[in-house]
Write an enzyme that holds these catalytic residues in place. Structure first.
Site, PDB file in Angstrom:
ATOM      1  N   LYS A 226       0.847  -1.196   0.000  1.00  0.00           N
ATOM      2  CA  LYS A 226       0.000   0.000   0.000  1.00  0.00           C
ATOM      3  C   LYS A 226       0.881   1.244   0.000  1.00  0.00           C
ATOM      4  O   LYS A 226       1.664   1.470   0.917  1.00  0.00           O
ATOM      5  CB  LYS A 226      -0.898  -0.007   1.240  1.00  0.00           C
ATOM      6  CG  LYS A 226      -1.738   1.262   1.419  1.00  0.00           C
ATOM      7  CD  LYS A 226      -2.486   1.244   2.738  1.00  0.00           C
ATOM      8  CE  LYS A 226      -3.108   2.599   3.060  1.00  0.00           C
ATOM      9  NZ  LYS A 226      -3.734   2.630   4.406  1.00  0.00           N
ATOM     10  N   ASP A 231      -2.425  10.526   3.757  1.00  0.00           N
ATOM     11  CA  ASP A 231      -3.858  10.252   3.844  1.00  0.00           C
ATOM     12  C   ASP A 231      -4.543  11.325   4.663  1.00  0.00           C
ATOM     13  O   ASP A 231      -4.490  11.321   5.899  1.00  0.00           O
ATOM     14  CB  ASP A 231      -4.094   8.872   4.462  1.00  0.00           C
ATOM     15  CG  ASP A 231      -5.570   8.517   4.514  1.00  0.00           C
ATOM     16  OD1 ASP A 231      -6.374   9.173   3.812  1.00  0.00           O
ATOM     17  OD2 ASP A 231      -5.926   7.587   5.261  1.00  0.00           O
ATOM     18  N   LYS A 238      -9.805  13.501   8.126  1.00  0.00           N
ATOM     19  CA  LYS A 238      -9.349  13.147   9.468  1.00  0.00           C
ATOM     20  C   LYS A 238      -9.223  14.408  10.314  1.00  0.00           C
ATOM     21  O   LYS A 238      -8.964  15.501   9.788  1.00  0.00           O
ATOM     22  CB  LYS A 238      -7.967  12.480   9.398  1.00  0.00           C
ATOM     23  CG  LYS A 238      -7.901  11.145   8.703  1.00  0.00           C
ATOM     24  CD  LYS A 238      -6.454  10.650   8.667  1.00  0.00           C
ATOM     25  CE  LYS A 238      -6.314   9.334   7.925  1.00  0.00           C
ATOM     26  NZ  LYS A 238      -6.871   8.203   8.703  1.00  0.00           N
ATOM     27  N   ASP A 249       1.577   6.212   5.954  1.00  0.00           N
ATOM     28  CA  ASP A 249       0.541   5.390   5.340  1.00  0.00           C
ATOM     29  C   ASP A 249       1.041   4.695   4.075  1.00  0.00           C
ATOM     30  O   ASP A 249       0.306   3.919   3.470  1.00  0.00           O
ATOM     31  CB  ASP A 249      -0.708   6.218   5.047  1.00  0.00           C
ATOM     32  CG  ASP A 249      -1.991   5.406   5.178  1.00  0.00           C
ATOM     33  OD1 ASP A 249      -1.939   4.340   5.841  1.00  0.00           O
ATOM     34  OD2 ASP A 249      -3.027   5.821   4.651  1.00  0.00           O
ATOM     35  N   ASP A 308     -12.068   7.523   3.809  1.00  0.00           N
ATOM     36  CA  ASP A 308     -10.884   7.250   4.621  1.00  0.00           C
ATOM     37  C   ASP A 308     -10.561   5.752   4.664  1.00  0.00           C
ATOM     38  O   ASP A 308      -9.608   5.332   5.308  1.00  0.00           O
ATOM     39  CB  ASP A 308     -11.069   7.797   6.038  1.00  0.00           C
ATOM     40  CG  ASP A 308      -9.758   7.931   6.793  1.00  0.00           C
ATOM     41  OD1 ASP A 308      -8.691   7.948   6.142  1.00  0.00           O
ATOM     42  OD2 ASP A 308      -9.788   8.006   8.039  1.00  0.00           O
ATOM     43  N   GLU A 310      -9.458   4.038   2.073  1.00  0.00           N
ATOM     44  CA  GLU A 310      -8.971   4.100   0.698  1.00  0.00           C
ATOM     45  C   GLU A 310      -7.882   3.085   0.386  1.00  0.00           C
ATOM     46  O   GLU A 310      -7.699   2.691  -0.779  1.00  0.00           O
ATOM     47  CB  GLU A 310      -8.447   5.515   0.397  1.00  0.00           C
ATOM     48  CG  GLU A 310      -7.022   5.803   0.842  1.00  0.00           C
ATOM     49  CD  GLU A 310      -6.785   5.679   2.347  1.00  0.00           C
ATOM     50  OE1 GLU A 310      -5.660   5.301   2.727  1.00  0.00           O
ATOM     51  OE2 GLU A 310      -7.707   5.956   3.134  1.00  0.00           O
ATOM     52  N   ARG A 312      -7.591  -0.097   0.980  1.00  0.00           N
ATOM     53  CA  ARG A 312      -8.082  -1.363   0.437  1.00  0.00           C
ATOM     54  C   ARG A 312      -8.513  -1.209  -1.026  1.00  0.00           C
ATOM     55  O   ARG A 312      -8.480  -2.166  -1.789  1.00  0.00           O
ATOM     56  CB  ARG A 312      -9.235  -1.879   1.300  1.00  0.00           C
ATOM     57  CG  ARG A 312     -10.478  -1.029   1.301  1.00  0.00           C
ATOM     58  CD  ARG A 312     -11.383  -1.288   2.483  1.00  0.00           C
ATOM     59  NE  ARG A 312     -10.779  -0.817   3.719  1.00  0.00           N
ATOM     60  CZ  ARG A 312     -11.329  -0.975   4.927  1.00  0.00           C
ATOM     61  NH1 ARG A 312     -12.494  -1.600   5.039  1.00  0.00           N
ATOM     62  NH2 ARG A 312     -10.724  -0.531   6.001  1.00  0.00           N
TER      63      ARG A 312
END
Length: 458
Positions: A226, A231, A238, A249, A308, A310, A312
């Protein structure tokens, strides 16, 4: 990239000597020293705890004592790399059960410092390899872990998708690997709609970065990481404190690159395929929205319950691509859910797989390397939480068992894999421990590397 081999001294190099003392063996260790030296050790407050070091007077017969804590792992003495004075050091044997290669690896990792924006506070001590240590393996593993740490520690302003691509190209050049990149609107043309949707709001274009290495006759191994370089949460933004660590992230991408460097350095007999969907989950007028229904490379449609969730999404397209080449094994690593951190904290790497031999092999390798991995359930009963009335599935699975439902989401895109494993990692040490400074971390990666060596017989 930090150069781990520089942390090791040549066996012939003149070196001072150190002795590892376990907490339970402190009394007998002191009995072996002259009385004046024993008093010196007592006065220093040395108790054999992890990270403790005491320099001894010249007549002690040894130059320093280093704490080994409970003796559970060589990492308990890894703090000596920054606690001992600079220069070469040779240890007088190791506690019973300690693997000399793991100790050398731990010592090297204990000397890690992130120096891109701040000068090193000092040079670490350099280890004369202990008897029986495979120093090439120790340097290989430490270098890979340091690469991961460096990438995760770099703030997003200097580690956006274009920067991550440059890092992959640099690694590929070192090992004569091939890199291909699909970028921006070309992602739509080449059928990677989820990667495009998540990253399209950023000024730094989304991309799928692929690294290929190895001989065609070898079994294909796919590593998917990933690569969400920052993010914000997207339109489901967030809170401010929730963004503070979001430079990490892309820890899954950094982790698979660290493992890939070990694979290529060791010339593991595999045909390596690394896939990194690199995006910034940003906010602008064209950001994807809650309620949107998006197509995927696999053909499944996904309703967006929360922007949020995202990671996956980008992994789904990348996993689909990886499986198209029918690899022997697919492994993805991702800083996917806060639920995994709530369940297991920052020190255990959650592992999801339906393949028991993979599960048991990775766990055993993690125990040997002191890189603990914990098995998590792909619980079929929770799969219905991904149902959507409007699409094939939702990208959110409710408020409970969030790490499990995220893994089940990925499984929808990995069903055709011969063998698949998913790591939901933290990739971060919130506080320093011996051999594990605060900051970015290759969590589960050394365990995975140990398993891959066993699976592919190196």
């Amino acid at each position: 990239m930090t150069d781990a081999p520089d942390l090791f001294a040549a066996p012939s190099e003149a070196a001072r000597t150190a002795r590892i003392v376990l907490q339970e063996g402190l009394g007998s260790a002191l009995d072996a020293l002259p009385e004046a030296v024993r008093q010196h050790v007592r006065d220093s407050g040395f108790e054999g705890a992890p990270g403790q070091v005491v320099i001894l007077p010249q007549d002690a017969g040894v130059d320093a004592l280093a704490g080994g804590g409970s003796g559970r792992s060589p990492f308990e003495a890894a703090g000596a790399a920054m606690a001992l004075p600079e220069g070469a050091w040779r240890f007088e044997g190791l506690p019973e059960g300690w693997d000399p290669t793991v100790f050398a690896t731990a010592f090297a990792l204990g000397g890690y410092q992130f120096t891109r924006y701040k000068q090193a506070r000092r040079a670490p001590a350099r280890l004369v390899p202990p008897d029986g240590a495979d120093i090439a393996e120790a340097a290989r593993v430490a270098s890979g872990a340091m690469l991961t740490r460096d990438l995760v520690n770099t703030p997003a302003g200097d580690m956006l998708p274009s920067h991550l691509e440059a890092a992959v190209r640099g690694l590929a050049a070192r090992f004569k690997a091939k890199v291909t990149v699909i970028k921006g609107d070309a992602l739509l043309k080449e059928n990677y709609p989820l990667i495009h949707a998540v990253g399209r709001a950023s000024a730094d274009a989304p991309r799928l970065i692929e690294l290929h290495w190895g001989e065609a006759s070898h079994p294909r191994l796919a590593l998917v990481g990933k690569g969400v370089c920052f993010d914000s949460g997207g339109l489901n933004i967030k809170p401010g404190d929730g963004m503070l660590l979001m430079k990490k992230d892309m820890g899954g991408a950094a982790s698979v690159l660290g493992v890939a460097s070990m694979i290529m350095d060791a010339r593991l007999p595999v045909r390596l395929h690394v896939l990194i969907p690199a995006v910034e989950n940003a906010i602008s007028g064209n950001a994807f929205r809650p309620g949107d229904i998006l197509p995927s490379r696999k053909g499944l449609t996904v309703e967006i319950g929360n922007t949020d969730a995202e990671g996956r999404l980008v992994l789904a397209d990348a996993l689909t691509r990886a499986i198209e080449d029918d690899p022997d094994l697919v492994v993805d690593m991702a800083t996917l859910t806060g639920a995994a951190r709530i369940a297991l904290g920052p020190e255990l790497a959650p592992l999801y797989t339906d393949d028991r031999s993979v599960r048991d092999g990775v766990i055993a390798a993690g125990e040997a390397a002191d890189d603990p991995v914990w098995p998590m359930p792909l619980w079929d009963g929770y799969d219905v939480q991904l149902d959507s009335p409007m699409a094939d599935l939702s990208n959110t699975g409710g408020k409970l068992a969030g790490s499990v439902t995220a893994a089940l989401f990925l499984r929808r895109f990995a069903r055709e894999a011969r063998a698949w494993a998913h790591f939901d990692i933290f990739a971060w040490n919130p506080s320093a421990r011996p051999g594990r400074p605060a900051g970015g971390e290759l969590l589960g990666g050394r365990a995975l590397w140990g398993y891959l060596k066993q699976r592919y017989k190196v």
